[in-house]
Design an enzyme around this catalytic site. Structure first.
Site, PDB file in Angstrom:
ATOM      1  N   HIS A   1       2.627   4.267   4.485  1.00 53.35           N
ATOM      2  CA  HIS A   1       2.165   4.947   5.707  1.00 53.35           C
ATOM      3  C   HIS A   1       2.844   6.304   5.849  1.00 53.35           C
ATOM      4  O   HIS A   1       2.227   7.292   6.197  1.00 53.35           O
ATOM      5  CB  HIS A   1       2.466   4.083   6.940  1.00 53.35           C
TER       6      HIS A   1
ATOM      7  N   ASP B   1      -0.979   5.790  12.787  1.00 50.58           N
ATOM      8  CA  ASP B   1      -1.647   5.094  11.685  1.00 50.58           C
ATOM      9  C   ASP B   1      -2.189   3.749  12.176  1.00 50.58           C
ATOM     10  O   ASP B   1      -2.219   3.470  13.378  1.00 50.58           O
ATOM     11  CB  ASP B   1      -0.735   4.980  10.452  1.00 50.58           C
TER      12      ASP B   1
ATOM     13  N   ALA C   1      10.639   4.209  -8.897  1.00 47.04           N
ATOM     14  CA  ALA C   1      10.542   5.300  -9.869  1.00 47.04           C
ATOM     15  C   ALA C   1       9.736   6.443  -9.264  1.00 47.04           C
ATOM     16  O   ALA C   1       8.961   6.219  -8.335  1.00 47.04           O
ATOM     17  CB  ALA C   1       9.868   4.796 -11.146  1.00 47.04           C
TER      18      ALA C   1
ATOM     19  N   TRP D   1      -3.479   1.934  -1.666  1.00 48.66           N
ATOM     20  CA  TRP D   1      -4.419   3.070  -1.612  1.00 48.66           C
ATOM     21  C   TRP D   1      -3.776   4.368  -2.077  1.00 48.66           C
ATOM     22  O   TRP D   1      -4.420   5.190  -2.745  1.00 48.66           O
ATOM     23  CB  TRP D   1      -4.994   3.219  -0.201  1.00 48.66           C
TER      24      TRP D   1
ATOM     25  N   SER E   1      -1.370   4.703  -4.297  1.00 50.83           N
ATOM     26  CA  SER E   1      -1.277   4.619  -5.753  1.00 50.83           C
ATOM     27  C   SER E   1      -2.643   4.893  -6.382  1.00 50.83           C
ATOM     28  O   SER E   1      -2.756   5.591  -7.393  1.00 50.83           O
ATOM     29  CB  SER E   1      -0.788   3.237  -6.183  1.00 50.83           C
TER      30      SER E   1
ATOM     31  N   GLU F   1      -3.398   8.599  -6.201  1.00 51.09           N
ATOM     32  CA  GLU F   1      -2.535   9.344  -7.125  1.00 51.09           C
ATOM     33  C   GLU F   1      -3.017   9.171  -8.559  1.00 51.09           C
ATOM     34  O   GLU F   1      -3.045  10.116  -9.343  1.00 51.09           O
ATOM     35  CB  GLU F   1      -1.084   8.851  -6.987  1.00 51.09           C
TER      36      GLU F   1
HETATM   37  N1  UDP Z   1       6.083   4.850  -4.856  1.00 55.17           N
HETATM   38  C1  UDP Z   1       6.964   5.552  -5.653  1.00 55.17           C
HETATM   39  N2  UDP Z   1       7.772   4.851  -6.502  1.00 55.17           N
HETATM   40  C2  UDP Z   1       7.758   3.504  -6.598  1.00 55.17           C
HETATM   41  C3  UDP Z   1       6.854   2.779  -5.778  1.00 55.17           C
HETATM   42  C4  UDP Z   1       6.027   3.483  -4.929  1.00 55.17           C
HETATM   43  O1  UDP Z   1       7.021   6.782  -5.603  1.00 55.17           O
HETATM   44  O2  UDP Z   1       8.516   2.957  -7.389  1.00 55.17           O
HETATM   45  C5  UDP Z   1       5.194   5.596  -3.944  1.00 55.17           C
HETATM   46  C6  UDP Z   1       3.806   5.724  -4.533  1.00 55.17           C
HETATM   47  O3  UDP Z   1       3.705   6.886  -5.313  1.00 55.17           O
HETATM   48  C7  UDP Z   1       2.923   5.759  -3.290  1.00 55.17           C
HETATM   49  C8  UDP Z   1       3.676   4.900  -2.297  1.00 55.17           C
HETATM   50  O4  UDP Z   1       5.030   4.868  -2.739  1.00 55.17           O
HETATM   51  O5  UDP Z   1       2.825   7.076  -2.788  1.00 55.17           O
HETATM   52  C9  UDP Z   1       3.143   3.489  -2.231  1.00 55.17           C
HETATM   53  O6  UDP Z   1       1.967   3.473  -1.496  1.00 55.17           O
HETATM   54  P1  UDP Z   1       0.753   2.515  -1.854  1.00 55.17           P
HETATM   55  O7  UDP Z   1      -0.279   2.730  -0.803  1.00 55.17           O
HETATM   56  O8  UDP Z   1       0.311   2.720  -3.243  1.00 55.17           O
HETATM   57  O9  UDP Z   1       1.336   1.054  -1.802  1.00 55.17           O
HETATM   58  P2  UDP Z   1       2.270   0.263  -0.783  1.00 55.17           P
HETATM   59  O10 UDP Z   1       3.655   0.569  -1.194  1.00 55.17           O
HETATM   60  O11 UDP Z   1       1.938   0.737   0.599  1.00 55.17           O
HETATM   61  O12 UDP Z   1       1.895  -1.158  -1.042  1.00 55.17           O
END
Ligand code: UDP
Length: 476
Positions: free
Chosen positions: A19, A117, A352, A372, A374, A377
């Site tokens: 979020h 949000d 990471a 979402w 991920s 990206e």
């Molecule tokens: N992220 C990251 N490194 C990690 C895990 C997650 O930078 O090891 C970032 C990822 O790039 C994304 C966010 O954290 O921007 C995760 O958001 P997403 O909606 O994909 O999944 P959630 O964590 O909410 O399940």
């Protein structure tokens, strides 16, 4: 001071990196492109190391004021409480602090709108008190948004559990949703999580507008349904603005991080990146099987490994990003795995730099939990996916990605609910070396091009954000 005369927007983020990250991107854009100052309210309850690092690394911007809300007392929330309940309670308990803070800032500059949000609708009451327009920012797809907006109607039409309906859930104008793919809160209507979930989605129609992190080419069917279907007009659905993709930019300052240096040494598009977002965990049996599958696929891989959890796939959500001690990796990986894959694979505990990894030319595939952010990206950096959803709306994102032909979904083993090593090997090879992988890659390029078009001057996403921004400035 002239700075203070800038119009202000207040943004409230609920717990969770998924979020926080896109809302920060929205804030940055409102500041750099539309001349706003932003009051950005973040939660410190359940805050992670990753969250602190993200906030610490923000560029020094005179327009961005981060306001950390004091941690809410969560001592009475049982440890087995579900995510929707926990987030719901934290948000509700931070309302008094939000209200005080907003009224103190009132004199610092004209706040013109409040953006929350999907878990922030309690703040609508505060917006009403202050006479502020209230906006919802959907951090997921338009397809999911349509489902959320329609859920109160489904709730009324349906007696008993949705799981007993037999057929898929039909949302007017949208792709059918298989019962098994529903988010967990909705699978048990008697649960507290469901009550919280319904509480928020029932209030979405009160928003003056809904911003959604998607764009036409990616989500056209659901966006059209939201605009045109009678069922949505009757709700009534507020204006929906697809202003995405809003994703984190690549930070060149991270170049020296070990896994990025390792990527530098690998051939182009040869590495499968494996990560389950900020909150995902696998069972111990699944971690072992995934390790075997990766090894047997003989593909290079970069795997963000978490301590396994046999009870809940969202185990890391409230303790992610380095809070948790991942312990000795060798303890939950197959014996000898780290030695055998030395040079071919790199295992990184816990967290990471994902955007930098996806943007790297050595990365050729992404085994993802389909969060979402991920997903966006991966698409923007043209990386085809292996869709491995775990919880929340991820199970609804996965079929969408398969339909768009940018992902393959591994088949679960019968009985034990574990994806077997042979299946993992199959999908890894398919994405990394098969003709299908190339086709998926080509499809991601098309979507990436459309993402660039929509976000640049004159594009539809760009124009919509201009439109909302000027409505805020003019108080219309
Ligand atoms: N992220 C990251 N490194 C990690 C895990 C997650 O930078 O090891 C970032 C990822 O790039 C994304 C966010 O954290 O921007 C995760 O958001 P997403 O909606 O994909 O999944 P959630 O964590 O909410 O399940």
């Amino acid at each position: 001071e002239t700075l203070n005369l800038k119009p202000h927007v207040a943004i409230l983020a609920s717990p969770g990196m998924g979020h926080l990250i896109p809302l920060l991107e929205l804030a940055k854009r409102l500041i750099s492109l539309h001349g706003f100052s932003v009051l950005f309210f973040v939660q410190t309850t359940y805050s992670s190391v990753a969250q602190s690092q993200l906030l610490f690394s923000l560029p020094d911007s005179p327009g961005l004021n981060i306001v950390e809300l004091p941690p809410a007392d969560v001592s009475d929330i049982p440890s087995h409480a579900d995510a929707d309940t926990r987030i719901g309670l934290v948000m509700r308990r931070s309302m008094p602090a939000l209200e005080t803070s907003l009224s103190n800032y009132g004199s610092a500059g004209p706040v013109t709108a409040l953006i929350v949000d999907m878990f922030g609708t309690d703040a609508f009451d505060i917006a009403l008190k202050f006479g502020l327009p209230k906006y919802l920012f959907c951090t997921s797809s338009a397809a999911f948004l349509a489902y959320l907006l329609y859920l109160p109607s489904l709730h009324q039409q349906t007696e008993g559990e949705f799981c007993d309906l037999g057929g898929p859930i039909m949302i007017p104008g949208c792709a059918p949703i298989q019962i098994k793919d529903l988010n967990d809160a909705v699978k048990d209507r008697k649960s507290e999580g469901y009550r919280w979930f319904l509480h928020h989605v029932c209030r979405y129609k009160e928003a003056d507008g809904i911003l959604v992190n998607t764009w036409e080419e990616l989500d056209w069917k659901s966006l059209r349904a939201l605009r045109e279907e009678d069922a949505f007009k009757q709700i009534p659905t507020p204006p929906v603005y697809p202003i995405g993709p809003l994703i984190k930019e690549v930070q060149t300052s991270l170049r020296g991080v070990e896994c990025l240096l390792w990527l530098e040494k690998q051939p182009p598009e040869s590495v499968l990146f494996v990560s389950f977002g900020s909150g995902g965990s696998l069972s111990s049996a699944q971690v072992k099987e995934l390790a075997w599958g990766l090894e047997q696929s003989q593909q290079r891989f970069l795997w963000v490994v978490r301590r396994p959890n046999d009870f809940t796939p969202s185990a890391s959500f409230f303790s992610s990003g380095g809070n948790e001690d991942e312990g000795n990796l060798a303890e939950y990986l197959p014996v000898g795995f780290l030695d055998r894959t030395l040079g071919v694979g790199l295992v990184v505990p816990c967290w990471a730099p994902q955007v930098e990894i996806l943007a790297h030319s050595s990365t050729g595939g992404f085994l993802t939990h389909c969060g979402w952010n991920s997903t966006l990206e991966s698409l923007v950096h043209c990386v085809p996916m292996i869709a491995w959803p775990l919880y929340a709306e991820q199970r609804m994102n996965a079929p969408m990605l398969v339909d768009l032909r940018v992902a393959v979904r591994p088949i679960l083993g019968a009985g034990d609910g574990v994806v077997g090593r042979k299946e993992i090997e199959r999908v890894a090879r398919l994405v990394m070396e098969g003709a299908e992988g190339n086709e998926m890659k080509a499809k991601t390029r098309q979507l990436r091009d459309s993402a660039i078009r929509t976000s640049t001057v004159g594009g539809s996403g760009y124009n919509l954000l201009c439109q909302v921004a000027s409505e805020w400035k003019n108080g219309t």
